[in-house]
Design a protein around this motif. Structure first.
Motif, short mmCIF file in Angstrom:
data_model
loop_
_atom_site.label_atom_id
_atom_site.label_comp_id
_atom_site.label_asym_id
_atom_site.label_seq_id
_atom_site.Cartn_x
_atom_site.Cartn_y
_atom_site.Cartn_z
N LEU A 178 11.94 1.79 2.11
CA LEU A 178 11.98 3.14 2.70
C LEU A 178 13.32 3.81 2.41
N ASP A 179 14.42 3.06 2.52
CA ASP A 179 15.74 3.61 2.20
C ASP A 179 15.81 4.03 0.73
N LEU A 215 0.85 -1.19 0.00
CA LEU A 215 0.00 0.00 0.00
C LEU A 215 0.88 1.24 0.00
N GLY A 216 1.98 1.20 0.76
CA GLY A 216 2.92 2.32 0.74
C GLY A 216 3.53 2.52 -0.63
N VAL A 217 3.87 1.44 -1.31
CA VAL A 217 4.41 1.53 -2.67
C VAL A 217 3.40 2.17 -3.61
N ILE A 264 8.92 -4.59 9.22
CA ILE A 264 9.45 -5.73 8.47
C ILE A 264 10.61 -5.25 7.61
N GLU A 265 11.50 -6.17 7.27
CA GLU A 265 12.71 -5.83 6.52
C GLU A 265 12.38 -5.25 5.15
N ASN A 266 11.34 -5.81 4.49
CA ASN A 266 10.98 -5.32 3.15
C ASN A 266 10.71 -3.82 3.16
N LEU A 277 5.50 2.88 5.51
CA LEU A 277 6.66 2.00 5.54
C LEU A 277 7.45 2.15 6.85
N LYS A 278 7.51 3.38 7.36
CA LYS A 278 8.24 3.62 8.60
C LYS A 278 7.60 2.91 9.77
#
Length: 484
Positions: free
Chosen positions: A210-211, A177-179, A203-205, A198-199
């Motif tokens: 986010l980076d 959803l963030g994407v 989860i690692e994904n 995302l923040k």
């Protein structure tokens, strides 16, 4: 990429999802399943022991208890032994048919990746839908994921994907959803909301994505450039119905762009410059290709069928701008086939192709790619004269003609071009209409398949109609031209 599940998470997810009721026929399966989970997870007082866990599950599996079937199935499927996958699939299916919600979602995964069964996206969707109706949040997310990418017969639809992501509490639903908010896929673009989602998603994904997003926002880079949009307009340019052409028309050197499209095929995500050389093999009826991309050279053979080239073992490695896991920054895309078409945009001819891909590491179809190419022509003619960009463009437009001439009519400067499909001895000459005089441009020269352009200075010719004659292995081609 799916989030990797820990062994403890597998058991905990199962324990929370099922309603354990006492089985009073022979044994209490509720007690047996709790004991099995205890031995699988371990506690300060209990050492992990999968064999004891299996012994607790066996009698309940024999009684067709769906929760025991599901847990035993997961043990088979996570054993790392392919010989156990079919047993895991069969037990998962039995539990799903008893309306075990988690089992229905798991069964969708097995069909989606072809684990213990044949890959079948339609059946995957069917079981995800059942899991969704039974209230399994992962099933709801998985339905959205299939719509996001348009897997199998599931029609690609960002809006439906967003709807399912919003209705799911699964961490990967929040991630995608963030994407969607970041890129404006199925929702109004809201990059700040995307970053917040995302923040807050542990989860690692999401950390990796986010980076990526933060880096590109700071660099003020925008993937949807005007250049991308212009190239996509070329793909949408009109094309004649049922346009057909021979594989030999694809021959030659081409240059342009390889474009990675989003899942809808309507937006360009990345563009890579490339050159492509195609040579038709008349004996084998195949096409040899050489592709140069990011300074890497790929060569092989393709099979021709109805304007489509099916590539044999064409795998390219690309760096992606956005990715969901560190190991996905560089991806090997298997380019399976390319459907080619000749198009015209702003009076300029192009060769385009729609390319289907597959990503073995993810066990999924990859993004669709597109080629937008122009014929690569020499800066000089065969007899050493400079070739202007205007002349090259005008000659390229005459793709339907064997002999190509520019300009026509001409005054002094004339360019003569042709393409050989097979090797041969070539003669090129210019004569007047009555063949009373002629000028030889090339005399019985052995030439390999490819494109050839000659320059002719017609200053000495009289005004009127003249004939260009091209002989290849004794076969003669002619074309008229007017000198003003």
């Amino acid at each position: 990429m799916e989030q990797k599940l820990s062994y403890k998470f597998i058991c905990t997810c199962l324990f929370l999802s099922m309603t354990i009721s006492a089985q009073k026929k022979v044994i209490d399966c509720g007690v047996h399943i709790r004991e099995a989970i205890t031995y699988l997870e371990g506690t300060p007082e209990v050492v992990r022991d999968s064999l004891k866990a299996i012994n607790y599950l066996k009698p309940c599996v024999a009684q067709a208890n769906p929760n025991a079937q599901l847990l035993m199935a997961r043990l088979y499927l996570h054993s790392g032994k392919p010989k156990h996958y079919k047993k895991g699939f069969q037990l998962t299916k039995k539990a799903a048919k008893q309306n075990q919600a988690v089992a229905a979602s798991d069964l969708g995964d097995l069909f989606k990746y072809g684990i213990g069964c044949k890959l079948n996206y339609n059946k995957a969707k069917r079981w995800y839908r059942k899991a969704h109706r039974l209230g399994d949040t992962k099933g709801t997310y998985s339905l959205g994921y299939m719509h996001y990418k348009g897997l199998g017969a599931v029609k690609q639809n960002y809006k439906r994907a967003v709807k399912h992501f919003k209705n799911s509490t699964h961490p990967m639903a929040k991630h995608w959803l963030g994407v969607c908010y970041y890129f404006g896929y199925g929702a109004k673009t809201d990059k700040q909301k995307a970053l917040e989602l995302l923040k807050d998603n542990p989860i690692e994904n999401s950390d990796v994505m986010l980076d990526c997003m933060t880096f590109h926002l700071k660099a003020t880079q925008d993937t949807k450039t005007k250049s991308h949009l212009d190239k996509h307009k070329i793909l949408d340019a009109g094309i004649a119905p049922n346009q057909e052409f021979s594989a030999t028309q694809l021959q030659g050197s081409w240059e342009g762009s390889l474009m990675k499209l989003d899942w809808s095929g309507k937006q360009v995500e990345q563009t890579f410059p490339l050159t492509l050389r195609l040579t038709y093999n008349t004996d084998a009826e195949t096409t040899d290709y050489t592709l140069i991309l990011n300074e890497n050279k790929y060569s092989g053979t393709a099979i021709n069928n109805n304007n489509t080239l099916f590539f044999e073992n064409l795998k390219i490695n690309l760096k992606r701008l956005y990715f969901n896991a560190k190991e996905e920054q560089y991806i090997d895309y298997n380019l399976r086939s390319g459907h080619f078409a000749f198009k015209t945009y702003n009076d300029k001819p192009y060769l385009t192709a729609s390319i289907e891909t597959y990503i073995e590491s993810m066990k999924e179809p990859g993004n669709r790619f597109a080629l937008v190419l122009t014929k690569k022509v020499a800066s000089k003619t065969e007899n050493g004269n400079m070739l202007s960009e205007e002349a090259a463009l005008e000659l390229a437009k005459q793709s339907d003609s064997f002999i190509k001439l520019y300009p026509n009519p001409f005054q002094t400067h004339l360019y003569i071009a042709y393409t050989l499909e097979t090797p041969g001895f070539v003669q090129v000459k210019v004569s007047d209409l009555h063949a009373t005089g002629y000028h030889v441009i090339e005399q019985d020269k052995m030439q390999t398949p490819g494109d050839y352009i000659y320059y002719f200075d017609g200053t000495a010719l009289k005004k009127g109609i003249h004939i260009i004659t091209l002989s290849v292995n004794g076969s003669t081609h002619t074309k008229r031209i007017i000198k003003k």
